[in-house]
Design a protein around this motif. Structure first.
Motif, PDB file in Angstrom:
ATOM      1  N   PRO A 210       0.842  -1.263   0.061  1.00  0.00           N
ATOM      2  CA  PRO A 210      -0.111  -0.171  -0.107  1.00  0.00           C
ATOM      3  C   PRO A 210       0.803   1.335  -0.044  1.00  0.00           C
ATOM      4  O   PRO A 210       0.172   2.428  -0.400  1.00  0.00           O
ATOM      5  N   LEU A 211       2.043   1.047   0.287  1.00  0.00           N
ATOM      6  CA  LEU A 211       2.852   2.517   0.459  1.00  0.00           C
ATOM      7  C   LEU A 211       3.588   2.562  -0.774  1.00  0.00           C
ATOM      8  O   LEU A 211       4.421   3.747  -0.898  1.00  0.00           O
ATOM      9  N   LYS A 212       3.526   1.872  -1.657  1.00  0.00           N
ATOM     10  CA  LYS A 212       4.296   1.859  -3.043  1.00  0.00           C
ATOM     11  C   LYS A 212       4.165   3.240  -3.705  1.00  0.00           C
ATOM     12  O   LYS A 212       5.238   3.878  -4.014  1.00  0.00           O
ATOM     13  N   ASN A 213       2.928   3.898  -3.971  1.00  0.00           N
ATOM     14  CA  ASN A 213       2.894   5.066  -4.563  1.00  0.00           C
ATOM     15  C   ASN A 213       3.294   6.292  -3.795  1.00  0.00           C
ATOM     16  O   ASN A 213       3.798   7.205  -4.179  1.00  0.00           O
ATOM     17  N   VAL A 214       3.283   6.164  -2.371  1.00  0.00           N
ATOM     18  CA  VAL A 214       3.808   7.042  -1.651  1.00  0.00           C
ATOM     19  C   VAL A 214       5.144   7.309  -1.712  1.00  0.00           C
ATOM     20  O   VAL A 214       5.738   8.518  -1.784  1.00  0.00           O
ATOM     21  N   LEU A 215       5.835   6.195  -1.497  1.00  0.00           N
ATOM     22  CA  LEU A 215       7.315   5.977  -1.655  1.00  0.00           C
ATOM     23  C   LEU A 215       7.819   6.465  -3.242  1.00  0.00           C
ATOM     24  O   LEU A 215       8.798   7.180  -3.120  1.00  0.00           O
ATOM     25  N   SER A 216       7.232   6.008  -4.047  1.00  0.00           N
ATOM     26  CA  SER A 216       7.388   6.524  -5.261  1.00  0.00           C
ATOM     27  C   SER A 216       7.249   7.939  -5.585  1.00  0.00           C
ATOM     28  O   SER A 216       8.317   8.674  -6.007  1.00  0.00           O
TER      29      SER A 216
END
Length: 343
Positions: A210-216
């Motif tokens: 779920p944090l993929k987009n936040v990290l990207s």
């Protein structure tokens, strides 16, 4: 003949930690004594497909709950192994309440706390289990401290088919590698923060969540060019990436006994992890560092990257220590547990 049902998946490309564990256990159970039924979606891994005395239930887009219900109405098992925390378990507990002939063996793979008592399904499963097995002494300790339930522990082994040390020196692609799901308790954002502060080092992040987009977005906005999000990798590709990395960084603060750390030490990586999770794959100051304070993370990463002598020494210690986590021995303990429960 002991009949076992496990709500785990036999697919080759399913790298969920529970499914990886169960596949390694099932492949080592003698088919003359153990019949196992499990789920699959697409391609069953060969060593399970060819095992013999293994039955499979197709997992489809629709209708799984009713198929599961009917299957357990018309089929009886000695053991329900490795329950998950889903609607399936709720349904099975209702069925088994009336029959009471199937023993539930729970493998607890995460530490529990006082807050865990608010998890209704977890409490139901723990209270309904004939045997609970922690995947580390620390996990079993938290179970006793918070639920007053005694349990033994069985360590997971390490899959040496894919995770082993390089036979020769390889060119390193990454200075620092993280492997794990991209979720809040794993704290992958600390890998991004470390990459931001250590721009001369190359960081790799393996996993999805779920944090993929936040990290990207964070990487893009801060123009952190020395970190790559690699997504989900097969076990073969993950082993190759680990052997081409210098150190393994695992900042999670809520774990059981994380498989990725065991895989890393088998590939010869020194590990930096948090002391809080009590991971036995790492012996502090021997094959890595168990860090108590986030403020020390950058110092430890820099020390290991810049000190090749120390890194080489710890790498050898990691390889040696990984031999203590052997699947054949672990499964022999599971077999003893199955036999004790049934008999």
């Amino acid at each position: 003949m002991i009949k076992i049902f496990t709500p785990s998946f036999a697919d080759e490309n399913n790298i969920n930690a529970q499914n990886l564990t169960v596949k390694q256990i099932v492949r080592r159970l003698d088919p003359d004594y153990f019949q196992v039924t499990m789920f699959y979606k697409n391609n069953i891994v060969d060593f399970i497909k060819n095992r013999g005395n293994t039955k499979f239930i197709k997992w489809s887009k629709h209708g799984n709950l009713i198929r599961f219900f009917l299957h357990h109405i018309f089929n009886k098992y000695d053991i329900y192994f490795y329950p998950r925390y889903t609607l399936l378990e709720n349904l099975f507990l209702i069925i088994n309440r009336f029959r009471k002939n199937t023993k539930i063996i729970t493998h607890l793979v995460h530490s529990v706390s006082e807050e865990s008592k608010n998890d209704i399904l977890l409490c139901k499963i723990l209270n309904s289990s004939t045997v609970i097995v922690g995947n580390s002494p620390y996990v079993s300790k938290t179970l006793y401290e918070n639920f007053n339930i005694k349990s033994k522990h069985i360590y997971n082994g390490i899959d040496k088919d894919h995770f082993f040390s390089a036979k020769k020196n390889l060119i390193k692609t990454y200075d620092v590698l993280y492997v794990g799901s991209l979720q809040e308790r794993k704290r992958p954002e600390l890998v991004i923060e470390a990459a931001d502060k250590l721009r001369n080092y190359k960081f790799g992040i393996v996993g999805d969540g779920p944090l993929k987009n936040v990290l990207s977005t964070k990487i893009k906005n801060k123009k952190i060019l020395n970190v790559e999000l690699l997504g989900t990798l097969s076990q073969k590709d993950l082993g190759n990436i680990m052997r081409r990395s210098k150190i393994f960084f695992f900042p999670s603060i809520n774990e059981g006994h994380p498989q990725s750390v065991g895989q890393a030490i088998a590939c010869g990586l020194p590990v930096i992890a948090m002391e809080k999770i009590k991971v036995d794959y790492v012996i502090n100051n021997e094959n890595g560092f168990l860090v108590e304070d986030d403020d020390d993370i950058i110092t430890m990463i820099s020390l290991l990257i810049n000190n090749k002598t120390l890194r080489t020494k710890m790498s050898k210690k990691s390889i040696a220590h990984s031999s203590n986590f052997n699947w054949d021995y672990s499964v022999s303990q599971w077999i003893d547990t199955f036999m004790e429960v049934v008999n």
